[in-house]
Motif scaffolding. Structure first.
Motif, short mmCIF file in Angstrom:
data_model
loop_
_atom_site.label_atom_id
_atom_site.label_comp_id
_atom_site.label_asym_id
_atom_site.label_seq_id
_atom_site.Cartn_x
_atom_site.Cartn_y
_atom_site.Cartn_z
N LYS A 197 68.01 92.29 -4.97
CA LYS A 197 67.29 91.28 -4.19
C LYS A 197 68.31 90.35 -3.56
CE LYS A 197 63.94 88.77 -2.63
NZ LYS A 197 64.80 88.15 -1.60
N PHE A 198 68.34 90.30 -2.24
CA PHE A 198 69.29 89.42 -1.56
C PHE A 198 69.00 87.96 -1.89
CE2 PHE A 198 72.07 87.67 1.49
CZ PHE A 198 71.39 86.65 2.12
N LEU A 199 70.06 87.20 -2.19
CA LEU A 199 69.93 85.78 -2.49
C LEU A 199 70.68 84.90 -1.50
CD1 LEU A 199 70.36 85.85 -6.40
CD2 LEU A 199 68.24 85.91 -5.07
N LEU A 200 71.99 85.10 -1.40
CA LEU A 200 72.82 84.25 -0.57
C LEU A 200 73.91 85.08 0.12
CD1 LEU A 200 73.37 81.21 -2.99
CD2 LEU A 200 71.96 81.20 -0.91
N SER A 201 74.47 84.50 1.16
CA SER A 201 75.60 85.13 1.85
C SER A 201 76.62 84.06 2.20
CB SER A 201 75.12 85.85 3.13
OG SER A 201 74.55 84.93 4.04
N ALA A 202 77.84 84.48 2.44
CA ALA A 202 78.91 83.55 2.80
C ALA A 202 79.86 84.24 3.77
CB ALA A 202 79.67 83.08 1.56
N LYS A 203 80.46 83.46 4.63
CA LYS A 203 81.43 83.98 5.59
C LYS A 203 82.68 83.11 5.54
CE LYS A 203 82.05 85.33 10.42
NZ LYS A 203 82.37 86.73 10.09
N ARG A 204 83.82 83.77 5.45
CA ARG A 204 85.10 83.06 5.36
C ARG A 204 85.68 82.82 6.74
NH1 ARG A 204 89.82 85.94 2.11
NH2 ARG A 204 89.92 87.15 4.04
N THR A 205 86.17 81.60 6.95
CA THR A 205 86.82 81.23 8.21
C THR A 205 88.15 80.58 7.89
OG1 THR A 205 84.66 80.84 9.26
CG2 THR A 205 86.61 79.91 10.34
N ARG A 206 89.20 81.10 8.43
CA ARG A 206 90.53 80.55 8.20
C ARG A 206 90.88 79.55 9.29
NH1 ARG A 206 94.14 85.88 6.45
NH2 ARG A 206 93.07 86.28 4.45
N ARG A 207 91.30 78.38 8.85
CA ARG A 207 91.72 77.34 9.78
C ARG A 207 93.19 77.03 9.57
NH1 ARG A 207 87.05 75.62 12.02
NH2 ARG A 207 85.12 75.88 10.80
N THR A 208 93.70 76.12 10.35
CA THR A 208 95.14 75.84 10.29
C THR A 208 95.55 75.28 8.94
OG1 THR A 208 95.11 75.36 12.65
CG2 THR A 208 97.03 74.62 11.40
N THR A 209 94.76 74.38 8.41
CA THR A 209 95.14 73.68 7.17
C THR A 209 94.26 74.03 5.98
OG1 THR A 209 93.76 71.78 7.78
CG2 THR A 209 96.08 71.74 8.46
N CYS A 210 93.24 74.87 6.17
CA CYS A 210 92.33 75.16 5.06
C CYS A 210 91.59 76.46 5.32
CB CYS A 210 91.32 74.02 4.87
SG CYS A 210 90.16 73.84 6.24
N THR A 211 90.85 76.87 4.33
CA THR A 211 89.93 78.01 4.45
C THR A 211 88.54 77.52 4.10
OG1 THR A 211 91.65 79.59 3.82
CG2 THR A 211 89.37 80.31 3.62
N GLU A 212 87.56 77.94 4.87
CA GLU A 212 86.19 77.47 4.70
C GLU A 212 85.24 78.64 4.53
OE1 GLU A 212 84.83 73.71 6.72
OE2 GLU A 212 83.55 75.16 7.77
N TYR A 213 84.33 78.50 3.58
CA TYR A 213 83.28 79.49 3.35
C TYR A 213 81.94 78.84 3.65
CZ TYR A 213 86.81 82.17 0.71
OH TYR A 213 87.93 82.86 0.33
N VAL A 214 81.24 79.34 4.64
CA VAL A 214 79.91 78.86 4.98
C VAL A 214 78.89 79.65 4.18
CG1 VAL A 214 78.20 78.63 6.81
CG2 VAL A 214 80.58 78.09 7.27
N ILE A 215 77.99 78.98 3.49
CA ILE A 215 77.01 79.63 2.62
C ILE A 215 75.62 79.48 3.23
CG2 ILE A 215 76.03 79.71 0.29
CD1 ILE A 215 78.60 78.44 -0.73
N SER A 216 74.92 80.60 3.32
CA SER A 216 73.63 80.63 4.00
C SER A 216 72.63 81.47 3.21
CB SER A 216 73.80 81.20 5.41
OG SER A 216 72.54 81.42 6.04
N MET A 217 71.34 81.26 3.50
CA MET A 217 70.28 82.08 2.93
C MET A 217 69.92 83.23 3.85
SD MET A 217 67.82 79.08 1.39
CE MET A 217 66.60 80.27 0.89
N ASP A 218 70.62 83.37 4.94
CA ASP A 218 70.40 84.44 5.90
C ASP A 218 71.48 85.49 5.70
OD1 ASP A 218 70.26 86.06 8.30
OD2 ASP A 218 68.95 84.50 9.10
#
Length: 424
Positions: free
Chosen positions: A153-174
């Protein structure tokens, strides 16, 4: 007429429901790229209150919902419970009364369950699928005890984005549209440059309303509100820290998690996690789609360069007493002489050795008081609250329990995927 027949009739009467999904579209609402969106309803109930199902006697309605709740305990059959909550206001109120939260039932029914604490008496078993090509991660609820099963059963998803000074993971219900502009966006994870410290941001404020990013800096306008009465924002609810370990001279990874939204008293007898979101009667946006299968710049808190032990000591002095945050630490593995490697007992839930594998337990000391034979020491402080490990190529298990929520556990596990230049 059996209660299953009643449910089937209700599903037929509720025209927008289907066996595959129940997606309700509002006038003027345009659907995004994702075809599998959750329910989003206006304040007005979709089915008029004077329908034949709204006038069902309360005693009969209660019996129907109770029997359905008891029989449809797992997905995909559990979609019938969600369908009942979407009929009308009286059915929704009855579902709120009967359907218990994951803390006591161990069942994930509505999306609101993803922000509520896990089961007190056991773990909720999930797995994460990684897609290296798209830098995405999908969290699924296990539907069987087998480790390498290609459905869930799908619950959550995340996408990793690399930036100059950090890494960010956006978390979504889609599962598909993973972005901060999506209506299903519920939070994010952000690291420092070295990948040694991570901050978990939530769109909902913690119980003490602390660690709030200043307003006006967020670029997100349409994020999904799990609790519609509370304005969305970007709230720092937790920090994950990995101790510096250049060239691995100190052994395996050492991590600590400061859960600002969970007080340390939550693990004491009778303790609770305050400020939990509830299933509000204002809308039914707290409902899942029927079933998914795995086959198919805002201002942030500055990362300190101090050691985590110093940070914990400072917070303990400032927040001494019941309001100090819960601190988790990883359980240290033992060196196995025959295998010549570090080992942890995952009780069969992890099968592949990896530096990413970990188990989290409470680092806070229990309340003072010597244990007695009739009242032994509180075992919750020794229980594994979250464990994460590899079982195959791009497949990982994630088992969590009270007081962590699925969202918090998923964010902590995402921090283990990130490359750590100074930790190994």
């Amino acid at each position: 007429m059996s209660f299953r027949s009643i449910v089937n009739d209700v599903r037929d009467a509720f025209g927008s429901l289907s066996r595959r999904s129940f997606d309700v579209r509002l006038p003027g609402h345009h659907k995004g790229k994702s075809e599998g969106s959750a329910l989003e309803l206006h304040d007005q109930p979709v089915v008029v209150q004077n329908s034949r199902w709204a006038s069902l006697p309360p005693e009969l309605l209660r019996d129907v919902i109770k029997r359905l709740e008891a029989s449809e305990s797992t997905w995909p059959a559990r979609k019938h419970v969600v369908a009942c909550a979407a009929v009308c206001r009286s059915w929704r109120e009855m579902c709120k009364e009967i359907v218990r939260c994951p803390e006591f039932s161990g069942k994930i029914t509505f999306p609101i369950s993803l922000k509520q604490p896990g089961h007190r008496d056991g773990t909720i078993q999930c797995f994460i699928k990684r897609d290296k090509s798209n830098l995405t991660y999908h969290l699924f609820l296990c539907l069987s005890p087998a480790l390498l099963v290609e459905n869930g059963k799908f619950l959550l998803s995340a996408k990793r984005t690399r930036r100059t000074t950090c890494t960010e993971y956006v978390i979504s219900m889609d599962a598909d549209n993973i972005s901060r502009s999506s209506s299903k966006y519920i939070g994010k994870l952000r690291s420092n440059f070295l990948g040694t410290k991570f901050i978990i941001y939530d769109t909902q404020p913690p119980y003490n309303n602390s660690q709030l990013s200043p307003p006006g800096r967020s670029r997100r306008f349409y994020s999904k509100k799990v609790s519609p009465k509370v304005p969305t924002g970007s709230y720092n609810i937790a920090q994950v820290s990995y101790e510096l370990n250049v060239l691995g001279t100190r052994g395996p990874r050492r991590m600590h998690c400061s859960m600002y939204s969970i007080p340390a008293s939550a693990l004491e007898p009778g303790g609770i996690v305050p400020g939990q979101p509830e299933l509000l009667s204002r809308s039914l946006e707290d409902s899942f789609r029927s079933i998914s299968f795995s086959k198919a710049i805002d201002n942030s808190s500055e990362f300190s360069s101090a050691r985590f032990s110093d940070i914990v000591g400072t917070r303990d002095e400032e927040d001494e007493g019941k309001d100090r945050p819960l601190v988790l630490r990883n359980k240290q593995p033992r060196w196995h002489e025959q295998l010549q490697c570090w080992c942890l007992n995952f009780r069969g839930r992890v099968t592949v050795a990896s530096v990413k594998n970990f188990q989290l337990i409470a680092a806070n000391q229990p309340a003072a008081g010597a244990p007695t034979p009739s009242q032994p020491a509180q075992p919750d402080h020794d229980k594994i609250i979250l464990q994460f490990g590899k079982v195959g190529k791009d497949m990982f298990t994630m088992d969590y329990r009270y007081p962590l929520s699925a969202f918090q556990a998923f964010a902590i596990c995402l921090s283990s995927f990130n490359t750590k230049l100074a930790c190994e």
